[in-house]
Design an enzyme around this catalytic site. Structure first.
Site, PDB file in Angstrom:
ATOM      1  N   HIS A  31     -24.380 -45.321 -93.729  1.00 16.88           N
ATOM      2  CA  HIS A  31     -23.909 -43.930 -93.664  1.00 16.88           C
ATOM      3  C   HIS A  31     -24.894 -42.969 -94.343  1.00 16.88           C
ATOM      4  O   HIS A  31     -25.233 -41.919 -93.807  1.00 16.88           O
ATOM      5  CB  HIS A  31     -22.543 -43.872 -94.365  1.00 16.88           C
ATOM      6  CG  HIS A  31     -21.798 -42.592 -94.222  1.00 16.88           C
ATOM      7  ND1 HIS A  31     -21.219 -42.187 -93.037  1.00 16.88           N
ATOM      8  CD2 HIS A  31     -21.525 -41.613 -95.127  1.00 16.88           C
ATOM      9  CE1 HIS A  31     -20.624 -41.026 -93.228  1.00 16.88           C
ATOM     10  NE2 HIS A  31     -20.797 -40.649 -94.480  1.00 16.88           N
ATOM     11  N   PHE A  50     -35.000 -28.346-101.680  1.00 17.56           N
ATOM     12  CA  PHE A  50     -34.303 -29.621-101.474  1.00 17.56           C
ATOM     13  C   PHE A  50     -34.029 -30.294-102.813  1.00 17.56           C
ATOM     14  O   PHE A  50     -34.900 -30.945-103.389  1.00 17.56           O
ATOM     15  CB  PHE A  50     -35.204 -30.495-100.588  1.00 17.56           C
ATOM     16  CG  PHE A  50     -34.578 -31.780-100.144  1.00 17.56           C
ATOM     17  CD1 PHE A  50     -33.483 -31.795 -99.302  1.00 17.56           C
ATOM     18  CD2 PHE A  50     -35.105 -33.001-100.574  1.00 17.56           C
ATOM     19  CE1 PHE A  50     -32.922 -32.991 -98.884  1.00 17.56           C
ATOM     20  CE2 PHE A  50     -34.550 -34.207-100.161  1.00 17.56           C
ATOM     21  CZ  PHE A  50     -33.448 -34.197 -99.307  1.00 17.56           C
ATOM     22  N   VAL A  83     -26.605 -38.084-102.567  1.00 10.70           N
ATOM     23  CA  VAL A  83     -26.221 -39.108-101.599  1.00 10.70           C
ATOM     24  C   VAL A  83     -26.557 -40.457-102.229  1.00 10.70           C
ATOM     25  O   VAL A  83     -27.713 -40.727-102.567  1.00 10.70           O
ATOM     26  CB  VAL A  83     -26.954 -38.927-100.256  1.00 10.70           C
ATOM     27  CG1 VAL A  83     -26.478 -39.981 -99.257  1.00 10.70           C
ATOM     28  CG2 VAL A  83     -26.722 -37.529 -99.704  1.00 10.70           C
ATOM     29  N   ILE A  84     -25.520 -41.265-102.413  1.00 12.22           N
ATOM     30  CA  ILE A  84     -25.722 -42.554-103.089  1.00 12.22           C
ATOM     31  C   ILE A  84     -25.385 -43.672-102.096  1.00 12.22           C
ATOM     32  O   ILE A  84     -24.325 -43.646-101.460  1.00 12.22           O
ATOM     33  CB  ILE A  84     -24.864 -42.629-104.361  1.00 12.22           C
ATOM     34  CG1 ILE A  84     -25.286 -41.488-105.314  1.00 12.22           C
ATOM     35  CG2 ILE A  84     -25.036 -43.989-105.047  1.00 12.22           C
ATOM     36  CD1 ILE A  84     -24.479 -41.354-106.557  1.00 12.22           C
ATOM     37  N   PHE A 110     -19.111 -33.791-103.251  1.00  8.77           N
ATOM     38  CA  PHE A 110     -19.146 -35.267-103.212  1.00  8.77           C
ATOM     39  C   PHE A 110     -20.052 -35.756-104.354  1.00  8.77           C
ATOM     40  O   PHE A 110     -21.164 -35.253-104.524  1.00  8.77           O
ATOM     41  CB  PHE A 110     -19.712 -35.724-101.862  1.00  8.77           C
ATOM     42  CG  PHE A 110     -19.284 -37.110-101.443  1.00  8.77           C
ATOM     43  CD1 PHE A 110     -18.285 -37.291-100.499  1.00  8.77           C
ATOM     44  CD2 PHE A 110     -19.882 -38.228-102.002  1.00  8.77           C
ATOM     45  CE1 PHE A 110     -17.899 -38.572-100.110  1.00  8.77           C
ATOM     46  CE2 PHE A 110     -19.503 -39.504-101.629  1.00  8.77           C
ATOM     47  CZ  PHE A 110     -18.511 -39.689-100.679  1.00  8.77           C
ATOM     48  N   GLU A 148     -22.650 -30.930 -95.231  1.00  8.72           N
ATOM     49  CA  GLU A 148     -22.251 -29.537 -94.979  1.00  8.72           C
ATOM     50  C   GLU A 148     -23.224 -28.527 -95.603  1.00  8.72           C
ATOM     51  O   GLU A 148     -23.088 -27.313 -95.371  1.00  8.72           O
ATOM     52  CB  GLU A 148     -20.842 -29.285 -95.543  1.00  8.72           C
ATOM     53  CG  GLU A 148     -19.707 -29.850 -94.697  1.00  8.72           C
ATOM     54  CD  GLU A 148     -19.572 -31.369 -94.758  1.00  8.72           C
ATOM     55  OE1 GLU A 148     -19.835 -31.956 -95.829  1.00  8.72           O
ATOM     56  OE2 GLU A 148     -19.227 -31.972 -93.726  1.00  8.72           O
TER      57      GLU A 148
HETATM   58  N1  INI Z   1     -21.720 -36.907 -99.114  1.00  6.22           N
HETATM   59  C1  INI Z   1     -22.551 -36.806-100.168  1.00  6.22           C
HETATM   60  O1  INI Z   1     -22.907 -35.684-100.564  1.00  6.22           O
HETATM   61  N2  INI Z   1     -22.977 -37.934-100.798  1.00  6.22           N
HETATM   62  C2  INI Z   1     -22.632 -39.178-100.385  1.00  6.22           C
HETATM   63  O2  INI Z   1     -23.063 -40.181-101.025  1.00  6.22           O
HETATM   64  C3  INI Z   1     -21.780 -39.315 -99.270  1.00  6.22           C
HETATM   65  N3  INI Z   1     -21.396 -40.631 -98.798  1.00  6.22           N
HETATM   66  O3  INI Z   1     -21.956 -41.621 -99.270  1.00  6.22           O
HETATM   67  O4  INI Z   1     -20.549 -40.787 -97.948  1.00  6.22           O
HETATM   68  C4  INI Z   1     -21.314 -38.129 -98.639  1.00  6.22           C
HETATM   69  N4  INI Z   1     -20.477 -38.197 -97.585  1.00  6.22           N
HETATM   70  C5  INI Z   1     -19.730 -37.053 -97.108  1.00  6.22           C
HETATM   71  C6  INI Z   1     -20.509 -36.213 -96.109  1.00  6.22           C
HETATM   72  O5  INI Z   1     -21.540 -35.484 -96.761  1.00  6.22           O
HETATM   73  C7  INI Z   1     -19.601 -35.211 -95.405  1.00  6.22           C
HETATM   74  O6  INI Z   1     -18.999 -34.356 -96.343  1.00  6.22           O
HETATM   75  C8  INI Z   1     -18.502 -35.892 -94.582  1.00  6.22           C
HETATM   76  O7  INI Z   1     -19.068 -36.860 -93.701  1.00  6.22           O
HETATM   77  C9  INI Z   1     -17.734 -34.847 -93.730  1.00  6.22           C
HETATM   78  O8  INI Z   1     -18.598 -34.192 -92.801  1.00  6.22           O
END
Ligand code: INI
Length: 158
Positions: free
Chosen positions: A89, A114, A82-83, A23, A59
Site C-alpha cells: 500500500h 516535500f 508513510v510507514i 495519519f 490527500e
Molecule cells: N496515509 C499516510 O499518510 N501514511 C500511511 O502510512 C498510510 N498507510 O500506511 O496506509 C496512509 N494511508 C491513508 C491514505 O493516505 C489515505 O488517507 C486513504 O487511502 C484514503 O484516501
C-alpha cells in the site's frame, strides 16, 4: 565574474501554507511543530502561516493544489508520514504523492516542498521527526523559504 543567484534564508512578508496529514499524527504533529518553529525563527509571523490538515498523505496534493489556486501563498510545505506496513500500500501512496507534489511546483510555478517521510518503521520515522536524524518538517520549510527567495531574485516568469 559569474552572476550567482541563491535564496537567502530570511523570510519576507510572504505567506506560507502547510498541508499536514493526520495519519500517523504522532509523527506528523512533530513535523508540523518543526515546520512552524522554522517559519517563526526565520521571521514569518503567525498571521502569515496557514495550516491545513488532511486525512492521509494521499490527500495532500489536492489540498495543496487548492491552496495554490488561492494565490495567497508564496510556498506550500507538505508534511506526511508513510510507514511501511505488511502490504505494498505504502508504495502506491509514496510514488503518487511525490509525483503529484512535484507536478504542483510546475503547474503553479510555486515552491511546493516535500516533507513526507517514507519509512520502513516507526523508529525510522521518529528519528526523522525531531530525533537523531533531524526533523524533515524543518528541512522542507527551509527549502520553501530558500526557494521563495531564489525565485524572487531570478525574477518573474514571462
Ligand atoms: N496515509 C499516510 O499518510 N501514511 C500511511 O502510512 C498510510 N498507510 O500506511 O496506509 C496512509 N494511508 C491513508 C491514505 O493516505 C489515505 O488517507 C486513504 O487511502 C484514503 O484516501
Amino acid at each position: 565574474m559569474p552572476q550567482v543567484l541563491s535564496g537567502r534564508l530570511i523570510a519576507g512578508s510572504e505567506s506560507y501554507a502547510i498541508v499536514v496529514a493526520r495519519f500517523n499524527d504522532l509523527i506528523t504533529q512533530r513535523l508540523l511543530d518543526g515546520a512552524v518553529d522554522t517559519l517563526l525563527r526565520h521571521g514569518v509571523g503567525d498571521d502569515q502561516i496557514t495550516v491545513a490538515w488532511v486525512p492521509g498523505s494521499f490527500e495532500i496534493p489536492l489540498a495543496a493544489d487548492r491552496l495554490a489556486k488561492t494565490g495567497k501563498y508564496a510556498a506550500i510545505i507538505c508534511l506526511g508520514a508513510v510507514i511501511q506496513g505488511q502490504t505494498t500500500h505504502h508504495e502506491y501512496i509514496n510514488h503518487q504523492v511525490a509525483a503529484a507534489i512535484m507536478e504542483l511546483n510546475h503547474q503553479h510555478d510555486l515552491p511546493v516542498t516535500f516533507g513526507v517521510l517514507t519509512c520502513q518503521s516507526m523508529e525510522q520515522a521518529l528519528d526523522r521527526a525531531g530525533g537523531k536524524a533531524g526533523n524533515k518538517g524543518h528541512e522542507a520549510t527551509l527549502a520553501a523559504i530558500e526557494m521563495v527567495q531564489l525565485l524572487k531574485s531570478i525574477g518573474p516568469s514571462k
